[in-house]
Scaffold this motif. Structure first.
Motif, short mmCIF file in Angstrom:
data_model
loop_
_atom_site.label_atom_id
_atom_site.label_comp_id
_atom_site.label_asym_id
_atom_site.label_seq_id
_atom_site.Cartn_x
_atom_site.Cartn_y
_atom_site.Cartn_z
N ALA A 170 0.81 -1.22 0.00
CA ALA A 170 0.00 0.00 0.00
C ALA A 170 0.84 1.27 0.00
CB ALA A 170 -0.94 -0.02 1.20
N THR A 171 1.84 1.32 -0.87
CA THR A 171 2.66 2.53 -0.95
C THR A 171 1.98 3.59 -1.80
OG1 THR A 171 3.84 1.55 -2.79
CG2 THR A 171 4.87 1.38 -0.63
N ARG A 172 0.88 3.22 -2.45
CA ARG A 172 0.11 4.18 -3.22
C ARG A 172 -1.37 3.84 -3.05
NH1 ARG A 172 0.80 8.17 -6.88
NH2 ARG A 172 -0.63 8.18 -8.62
N VAL A 173 -1.97 4.41 -2.03
CA VAL A 173 -3.39 4.19 -1.76
C VAL A 173 -4.17 5.17 -2.62
CG1 VAL A 173 -5.19 4.24 0.01
CG2 VAL A 173 -2.88 3.44 0.59
N MET A 174 -5.17 4.66 -3.34
CA MET A 174 -5.89 5.50 -4.29
C MET A 174 -7.22 5.99 -3.70
SD MET A 174 -3.48 5.21 -6.38
CE MET A 174 -3.96 6.05 -7.87
N SER A 175 -7.77 6.99 -4.35
CA SER A 175 -9.07 7.54 -3.95
C SER A 175 -10.16 6.46 -4.00
CB SER A 175 -9.42 8.69 -4.92
OG SER A 175 -10.81 8.89 -4.95
N LEU A 176 -11.11 6.53 -3.07
CA LEU A 176 -12.21 5.56 -3.07
C LEU A 176 -13.23 5.87 -4.16
CD1 LEU A 176 -12.82 5.24 0.79
CD2 LEU A 176 -11.49 3.71 -0.68
N ARG A 177 -13.12 7.06 -4.74
CA ARG A 177 -14.06 7.44 -5.80
C ARG A 177 -13.47 7.27 -7.19
NH1 ARG A 177 -18.35 6.71 -3.76
NH2 ARG A 177 -19.30 7.74 -5.54
N ASP A 178 -12.15 7.20 -7.29
CA ASP A 178 -11.48 7.14 -8.59
C ASP A 178 -10.13 6.43 -8.42
OD1 ASP A 178 -10.00 7.57 -10.87
OD2 ASP A 178 -10.45 9.71 -11.02
N GLY A 179 -10.09 5.19 -8.88
CA GLY A 179 -8.91 4.34 -8.66
C GLY A 179 -7.66 4.79 -9.40
N THR A 180 -7.75 5.88 -10.16
CA THR A 180 -6.56 6.37 -10.87
C THR A 180 -5.96 7.59 -10.18
OG1 THR A 180 -7.82 7.83 -12.33
CG2 THR A 180 -7.50 5.58 -13.09
N LYS A 181 -6.62 8.06 -9.11
CA LYS A 181 -6.13 9.25 -8.40
C LYS A 181 -5.67 8.87 -7.00
CE LYS A 181 -8.87 12.75 -7.94
NZ LYS A 181 -10.14 13.50 -8.03
N LYS A 182 -4.61 9.52 -6.53
CA LYS A 182 -4.09 9.24 -5.19
C LYS A 182 -5.08 9.67 -4.11
CE LYS A 182 -0.88 11.81 -3.13
NZ LYS A 182 0.32 12.43 -2.57
N MET A 183 -5.23 8.87 -3.07
CA MET A 183 -6.03 9.32 -1.93
C MET A 183 -5.29 10.49 -1.28
SD MET A 183 -7.27 7.34 1.54
CE MET A 183 -8.43 6.24 0.75
N SER A 184 -6.00 11.61 -1.10
CA SER A 184 -5.29 12.80 -0.65
C SER A 184 -6.15 13.64 0.28
CB SER A 184 -4.89 13.61 -1.89
OG SER A 184 -4.72 14.96 -1.56
N LYS A 185 -5.45 14.28 1.24
CA LYS A 185 -6.20 15.13 2.17
C LYS A 185 -6.75 16.36 1.46
CE LYS A 185 -1.65 15.98 4.12
NZ LYS A 185 -0.84 15.51 5.24
N SER A 186 -6.23 16.66 0.27
CA SER A 186 -6.71 17.87 -0.41
C SER A 186 -7.82 17.60 -1.43
CB SER A 186 -5.53 18.59 -1.07
OG SER A 186 -4.90 17.71 -1.97
N ASP A 187 -8.24 16.34 -1.58
CA ASP A 187 -9.36 16.05 -2.50
C ASP A 187 -10.63 16.71 -1.96
OD1 ASP A 187 -11.58 14.70 -3.83
OD2 ASP A 187 -10.10 13.24 -4.53
N PRO A 188 -11.37 17.45 -2.83
CA PRO A 188 -12.58 18.13 -2.35
C PRO A 188 -13.64 17.17 -1.80
CG PRO A 188 -12.28 18.46 -4.74
CD PRO A 188 -11.06 17.77 -4.24
N SER A 189 -13.68 15.92 -2.26
CA SER A 189 -14.70 14.99 -1.77
C SER A 189 -14.20 14.20 -0.56
CB SER A 189 -15.10 14.02 -2.88
OG SER A 189 -15.74 12.90 -2.30
#
Ligand code: AMP
Ligand code: TRP
Length: 337
Positions: free
Chosen positions: A187-206
């Motif tokens: 899990a060195t690159r955990v992705m967004s739960l809404r879009d598996g091509t984007k990094k999970m990030s604290k700055s995602d608006p959703s």
């Protein structure tokens, strides 16, 4: 090459809440290496955070919350050195030297710079551009040999090596180590739960795109239930995940939380529909993350305790950093060093 004693350094920006990505990509692994018998130094990089605007009250809170997150994730301030960057002046001092070693062209190639500065580079802060030189200073001011990070930091660590090599060459010394990035695990690159091509990030608006370490059990379960997936059952082997980024992400998250490989997760869950796998993942996530969020809220009630831990950590860090900075100044030719 000179021999360097193995020493681990890593940092996280206090620029908002912590996510499951920070936990699996960083904090959990920091806690794991702490018990491997090497010296471990972990830093809340507040000077890096202010390369983009931070409200001062929010910065103070985020720094304390991050420290609470480290401790709640199993980092023991007796075993590891835990401190905030601004309180050890050698970071900023060595960063200046590195600003004079690194080249503009190197910085311009950094993808994080390009992403964060966006189109309007003329309006980005000078600090954001120089960010990787400060990061190199964070690491090299301790002669750190190993740096555990998520995949997104790989390029910055290559630049850290380039700076060390150029400094050593320019001054004809063998003073700074060539640091190894440690990018391991499922899990060195955990992705967004809404879009598996984007990094999970604290700055995602959703907020539904991420799991925050402060989320309660119901919120965690709901976010996993609603995570985007496809209609196929889980495959039996890794090849079956190739074109399925969302499925791969949930398998990797399971693997990271359970200390398993992705293949072991598929051995156990291959053939299952998401209607069965998601509840299993939700239970696992709640089981692993609830104690962390509970401990974080407890610690956040004790800001004086947190501040004392950081102050003590800064003293210990300074003891290591100050002589390395002094020697750097001597090598560069500063009178009085
Ligand atoms: P940051 O929050 O950007 O300061 O990142 C702190 C640490 O967490 C770094 O080691 C990152 O590589 C790691 N990290 C952040 N987001 C993720 C993610 N989505 N997956 C894995 N690691 C991550
Ligand atoms: N750039 C890292 C990030 O955004 C944070 C960081 C700053 C860091 N200094 C560091 C990580 C030194 C490892 C080592 O995640």
């Amino acid at each position: 090459m000179a021999e360097f004693t193995p020493r681990v350094f890593s940092g996280i920006q206090p620029s908002g809440g912590l996510t499951l990505g920070n936990y699996l990509g960083a904090l959990k692994r920091f806690a794991d290496v702490q018990d491997a018998g090497v010296e471990t130094i972990y830093c809340m990089v507040d000077l890096h955070a202010i390369t983009v605007w931070q409200d001062p009250t929010a910065l103070t809170r985020a720094t304390r919350e991050l420290c609470a997150g480290f401790i709640a994730s199993g980092i023991d301030p007796e075993k590891s050195i835990l401190f905030n960057q601004s309180q050890v002046p050698a970071h900023a001092q060595l960063a200046w030297i590195f600003n004079c070693v690194a080249r503009m062209g190197w910085m311009q190639r950094m993808t994080q710079w390009k992403d964060k500065a966006g189109k309007n580079t003329q309006n980005a802060s000078l600090g954001l551009f120089a960010y990787p030189a400060l990061m190199a200073a964070d690491i090299l001011v301790y002669h750190a040999t190993h740096v555990p990070v998520g995949e997104d930091q790989k390029q910055h660590l290559e630049l850290t090596r380039d700076i060390a090599i150029k400094f050593n060459n320019d001054f004809g010394v063998d003073f700074f180590p060539e640091t190894e990035p440690v990018i391991e695990g499922a899990a060195t690159r955990v992705m967004s739960l809404r879009d598996g091509t984007k990094k999970m990030s604290k700055s995602d608006p959703s907020d539904m795109s991420r799991i925050n370490l402060t989320d309660d059990a119901d919120t965690i379960a709901q976010k996993i239930r609603k995570a985007r997936t496809d209609a196929e059952p889980l495959p039996g082997d890794l090849d079956g995940l190739t074109a399925r980024p969302e499925a791969r992400n949930l398998v990797n998250i399971y693997a990271g939380l359970a200390d398993m490989s992705a293949q072991q997760v598929l051995n156990a869950h291959g053939g299952q529909q998401f209607s069965a796998f998601k509840p299993a993942l939700a239970d696992l996530a709640v089981d692993r993350l609830s104690p962390i969020s509970a401990e974080m809220s407890r610690l956040m009630q004790e800001p004086a305790e947190i501040d004392a831990i950081l102050a003590r950590g800064a003293e210990r860090a300074n003891t290591i950093a100050a002589p390395i900075l002094k020697r750097t100044y001597e090598i560069v030719g500063m009178v009085g060093a």
